[in-house]
Enzyme design. Structure first.
Site, short mmCIF file in Angstrom:
data_model
loop_
_atom_site.label_atom_id
_atom_site.label_comp_id
_atom_site.label_asym_id
_atom_site.label_seq_id
_atom_site.Cartn_x
_atom_site.Cartn_y
_atom_site.Cartn_z
N HIS A 66 0.85 -1.19 0.00
CA HIS A 66 0.00 0.00 0.00
C HIS A 66 0.89 1.24 0.00
O HIS A 66 2.02 1.21 0.50
CB HIS A 66 -0.89 0.03 1.25
CG HIS A 66 -1.99 -0.96 1.23
ND1 HIS A 66 -3.15 -0.79 1.95
CD2 HIS A 66 -2.13 -2.16 0.61
CE1 HIS A 66 -3.95 -1.81 1.77
NE2 HIS A 66 -3.35 -2.66 0.96
N GLU A 68 0.87 3.85 1.86
CA GLU A 68 1.32 4.26 3.19
C GLU A 68 2.47 3.41 3.70
O GLU A 68 3.43 3.94 4.28
CB GLU A 68 0.15 4.18 4.19
CG GLU A 68 -1.03 5.05 3.85
CD GLU A 68 -2.13 4.32 3.08
OE1 GLU A 68 -3.31 4.63 3.30
OE2 GLU A 68 -1.81 3.45 2.25
N CYS A 99 -2.65 -0.14 7.45
CA CYS A 99 -1.86 1.09 7.33
C CYS A 99 -2.03 1.97 8.57
O CYS A 99 -1.05 2.54 9.07
CB CYS A 99 -2.25 1.85 6.07
SG CYS A 99 -1.80 0.92 4.58
#
Length: 167
Positions: A66, A68, A99
């Site tokens: 992801h 993040e 996250c």
């Protein structure tokens, strides 16, 4: 552009990252991490972008790829420490539970969110891990910065995907 706040300027940087994700067929989520304070809490004379990230889940075939997580890993490497105290993350879509958990664990000071995610958001939509008082750390959260622009990037991406599938 006159009247642009620092948060808006940094969210535009996160939007640039989201557009990179879209250009490779990934869900367009992007973020940047900015160092704003030293470890004693004193404001730095010039805030500095220390990391960027955009979604790469499909390209890397990793659930953890992801935007993040990528940015957090880059920021900790840049600082030489796993703690992101004195830092702010600007992210185009509300973080998921993975996250948000990583942000709490990293002790990031602040998270600025563009669009909320009512289906998977963990910074207020479904749960709020970032401001959970039972954890040993909470991040300050600002929501809705350039929300319309962040939402439009996502909606445009999925509209285009549906159009391609209809062919």
């Amino acid at each position: 552009m006159t009247g642009q706040t620092f948060d808006e300027k940094m969210m535009k940087e996160a939007l640039r990252q989201a557009k990179k994700a879209a250009s490779i067929g990934e869900t367009p989520i992007g973020c940047v991490i900015v160092r704003t304070h030293d470890y004693e809490g004193k404001a730095l004379p010039e805030p500095k972008v220390i990391a960027r990230g955009y979604n790469r889940r499909n390209i890397e075939r990793k659930v953890t790829a992801h935007a993040e997580i990528i940015a957090v890993n880059r920021a900790t490497k840049a600082l030489g420490d796993w703690r992101l105290e004195g830092c702010t993350m600007y992210v185009t879509l509300e973080p998921c539970q993975m996250c948000a958990g990583a942000l709490v664990q990293s002790r990031i000071d602040r998270v600025v969110i563009g669009a909320m995610n009512p289906k998977a958001g963990s910074a207020g939509s479904i749960v709020n891990l970032l401001e959970e008082p039972r954890f040993n750390h909470q991040a300050e959260v600002t929501r809705g910065v350039l929300e319309k622009e962040c939402r439009e990037v996502l909606q445009g991406f999925f509209r285009e995907m549906r159009r391609k599938e209809e062919r």
